[in-house]
Scaffold this motif. Structure first.
Motif, short mmCIF file in Angstrom:
data_model
loop_
_atom_site.label_atom_id
_atom_site.label_comp_id
_atom_site.label_asym_id
_atom_site.label_seq_id
_atom_site.Cartn_x
_atom_site.Cartn_y
_atom_site.Cartn_z
N VAL A 111 5.25 -32.80 13.58
CA VAL A 111 4.20 -32.11 12.74
C VAL A 111 3.26 -31.31 13.28
O VAL A 111 2.37 -31.96 13.86
CB VAL A 111 3.73 -33.31 11.76
N VAL A 112 3.26 -30.15 12.82
CA VAL A 112 2.32 -29.21 13.52
C VAL A 112 1.30 -28.59 12.55
O VAL A 112 1.85 -28.10 11.36
CB VAL A 112 2.79 -28.13 14.24
N THR A 113 0.03 -28.57 12.62
CA THR A 113 -0.85 -28.34 11.60
C THR A 113 -1.93 -27.31 12.04
O THR A 113 -2.24 -27.62 13.47
CB THR A 113 -1.49 -29.28 10.71
N GLU A 114 -2.50 -26.51 11.35
CA GLU A 114 -3.41 -25.61 11.83
C GLU A 114 -4.81 -25.50 10.86
O GLU A 114 -4.37 -25.54 9.83
CB GLU A 114 -3.09 -24.15 12.31
N ALA A 115 -5.94 -25.35 11.18
CA ALA A 115 -7.03 -25.29 10.43
C ALA A 115 -8.31 -24.86 11.36
O ALA A 115 -8.38 -24.77 12.62
CB ALA A 115 -7.38 -26.77 9.96
N PRO A 116 -9.40 -24.32 10.63
CA PRO A 116 -10.41 -23.68 11.15
C PRO A 116 -10.83 -24.77 11.99
O PRO A 116 -11.75 -24.42 13.09
CB PRO A 116 -11.27 -23.54 10.05
N THR A 117 -11.13 -26.13 11.79
CA THR A 117 -11.91 -26.87 12.54
C THR A 117 -10.84 -28.00 13.16
O THR A 117 -9.76 -28.26 12.60
CB THR A 117 -13.06 -27.67 11.66
N ALA A 118 -11.29 -28.70 14.19
CA ALA A 118 -10.40 -29.73 14.79
C ALA A 118 -10.29 -30.97 14.02
O ALA A 118 -8.90 -31.36 13.68
CB ALA A 118 -10.97 -30.20 16.18
N LEU B 211 -12.33 -17.46 18.80
CA LEU B 211 -11.46 -18.68 18.25
C LEU B 211 -10.93 -18.46 17.09
O LEU B 211 -11.89 -18.18 16.18
CB LEU B 211 -12.66 -19.60 18.49
N ARG B 212 -9.82 -18.80 16.74
CA ARG B 212 -9.24 -18.58 15.56
C ARG B 212 -9.15 -20.07 14.80
O ARG B 212 -9.08 -20.02 13.60
CB ARG B 212 -7.59 -18.12 15.71
N GLY B 213 -9.09 -21.13 15.43
CA GLY B 213 -9.02 -22.39 14.81
C GLY B 213 -8.51 -23.30 15.82
O GLY B 213 -8.56 -23.13 17.02
N TYR B 214 -7.87 -24.50 15.20
CA TYR B 214 -7.41 -25.54 16.06
C TYR B 214 -6.04 -25.91 15.60
O TYR B 214 -5.52 -25.82 14.34
CB TYR B 214 -8.22 -26.76 16.21
N GLN B 215 -5.01 -26.36 16.55
CA GLN B 215 -3.71 -26.83 16.27
C GLN B 215 -3.45 -28.17 16.59
O GLN B 215 -3.77 -28.49 17.87
CB GLN B 215 -2.70 -25.83 16.83
N ALA B 216 -2.89 -29.09 15.65
CA ALA B 216 -2.68 -30.50 15.91
C ALA B 216 -1.19 -30.51 15.91
O ALA B 216 -0.54 -30.13 14.98
CB ALA B 216 -3.41 -31.28 14.91
N THR B 217 -0.86 -31.46 16.98
CA THR B 217 0.46 -31.65 16.85
C THR B 217 0.72 -33.32 17.35
O THR B 217 0.14 -33.69 18.15
CB THR B 217 1.44 -30.90 18.15
N ASN B 218 1.75 -33.76 16.46
CA ASN B 218 2.30 -35.15 16.36
C ASN B 218 3.82 -35.24 16.70
O ASN B 218 4.18 -34.73 15.61
CB ASN B 218 1.55 -36.19 15.20
N ARG B 219 4.02 -35.84 17.77
CA ARG B 219 5.62 -35.73 17.82
C ARG B 219 6.05 -37.24 17.82
O ARG B 219 5.40 -38.18 18.32
CB ARG B 219 5.83 -35.18 19.31
N VAL B 220 7.21 -37.35 17.35
CA VAL B 220 7.78 -38.77 17.16
C VAL B 220 9.21 -38.78 17.49
O VAL B 220 9.91 -37.72 17.39
CB VAL B 220 7.69 -39.28 15.98
N THR B 221 9.90 -39.72 18.26
CA THR B 221 10.90 -40.04 18.81
C THR B 221 11.55 -41.30 17.71
O THR B 221 11.05 -42.22 17.50
CB THR B 221 11.07 -40.46 20.06
N ASN C 293 -1.39 -33.97 20.30
CA ASN C 293 -2.02 -33.05 21.15
C ASN C 293 -2.93 -32.27 20.07
O ASN C 293 -2.60 -31.79 19.00
CB ASN C 293 -1.24 -32.16 21.89
N LEU C 294 -4.02 -31.83 20.49
CA LEU C 294 -4.88 -30.91 19.80
C LEU C 294 -5.46 -29.86 20.87
O LEU C 294 -5.78 -30.06 21.72
CB LEU C 294 -6.36 -31.76 19.15
N GLN C 295 -5.21 -28.50 20.27
CA GLN C 295 -5.58 -27.37 20.98
C GLN C 295 -6.18 -26.44 20.22
O GLN C 295 -5.93 -26.30 19.14
CB GLN C 295 -4.28 -26.75 21.54
N ALA C 296 -7.29 -25.78 20.96
CA ALA C 296 -7.89 -24.42 20.23
C ALA C 296 -7.00 -23.35 20.42
O ALA C 296 -6.14 -23.08 21.37
CB ALA C 296 -9.14 -24.27 21.17
N GLN C 297 -7.06 -22.49 19.19
CA GLN C 297 -6.39 -21.25 19.08
C GLN C 297 -7.06 -20.19 19.03
O GLN C 297 -8.13 -20.08 18.37
CB GLN C 297 -5.51 -21.54 17.77
N TYR C 298 -6.73 -19.16 19.99
CA TYR C 298 -7.63 -18.11 20.04
C TYR C 298 -6.70 -16.73 19.76
O TYR C 298 -5.45 -16.78 20.26
CB TYR C 298 -8.15 -17.89 21.76
#
Length: 254
Positions: A69-76, A125-135, A110-115
């Protein structure tokens, strides 16, 4: 011709030499000749160093699906909150699809800043991307397609791949071992017959190979909109190959 008489130590030495010279032939005649030694050379027969393998084809009985699941938002904080909300729905969907909790494992967070990058300007800085991977381990390969559809409908927007495998490969490996040994024995008998010799025994046997899980098969990284009347995603499990490689050394004899 005048005679020279030796006196003292010289006379004793000369007498000793004469005694030895006179006794040598007698000693040589009294000892019997040593018999000639017979050396028996054993014929060395070659050994066979052979290789063979056994292979079994078998249908997989499990599948591992890697998704995220990948989400993006202005803040972390907002990116993480949105991600957690969607992943909670995904977990409920997995439970509804019959997946046990012990078969669900988080494989990455994972949490990464997006530029945004513009030439001749500093990154913005455009915002932040959070990624949660599952097996997820799916123990019914027939349910792989419906499971993928369920998690996508719940919020999964990235499917990284799927891997088919065996829960317990022992039986398939043992079948491959038997085939490998038979192939090795047959090959050794052919060589022995061709050389006019016989197999005297198996000196050593070495095994290599075995069950190796296949690498993940990529799936399209895309979000799918499912509906009640839509068909489930078709997934073909195919067959797996379990191979055992062996080498053996056989002794040969007449």
């Amino acid at each position: 011709m005048p005679r020279i008489r030796l006196a003292g130590p010289l006379a004793a030495s000369a007498a000793a030499l004469a005694l030895v010279a006179g006794a040598a032939p007698a000693l040589a005649q009294s000892q019997p000749a040593a018999p000639a030694q017979q050396v028996q050379i054993m014929a060395q027969y070659p050994a066979l160093n052979l290789a063979a393998h056994g292979e079994v084809k078998i249908a997989p009985d499990k599948a591992d699906i890697n998704f995220g699941v990948v989400t993006e938002a202005p803040t972390a904080a907002e990116a993480m909150a949105q991600n957690a909300e969607r992943m909670t729905r995904v977990m409920r969907a997995l439970t509804g699809a019959g997946i046990a909790e012990r078969d669900i494992q988080t494989s990455g967070l994972n949490l990464q800043a997006q530029y945004d990058y513009v030439q001749d300007q500093p990154p913005r800085l455009r915002g932040y991307q959070a990624t949660n991977r599952v097996t997820v381990l799916v123990r019914d390969v027939e349910a792989v397609g419906t499971t993928a559809d369920a998690v996508v409908a719940a919020g999964v927007n990235q499917i990284d791949g799927i891997t088919f495998g065996l829960i317990d490969p022992t039986e398939a490996e043992n079948q491959a071992r038997q085939l490998a040994v038979r192939a090795l024995q047959n090959k050794a008998e052919v060589y022995a017959q061709a050389t006019g010799l016989r197999l005297a025994g198996l000196r050593s046997l070495t095994e290599a190979g075995g069950y190796q899980p296949q690498p993940p098969m990529p799936m399209y990284r895309m979000a799918l909109q499912s509906s009640a009347d839509a068909a489930s995603t078709p997934v073909s499990s195919g067959e797996l190959s379990v191979r055992i490689d062996i080498t053996g050394v056989y002794d040969l004899a007449r």
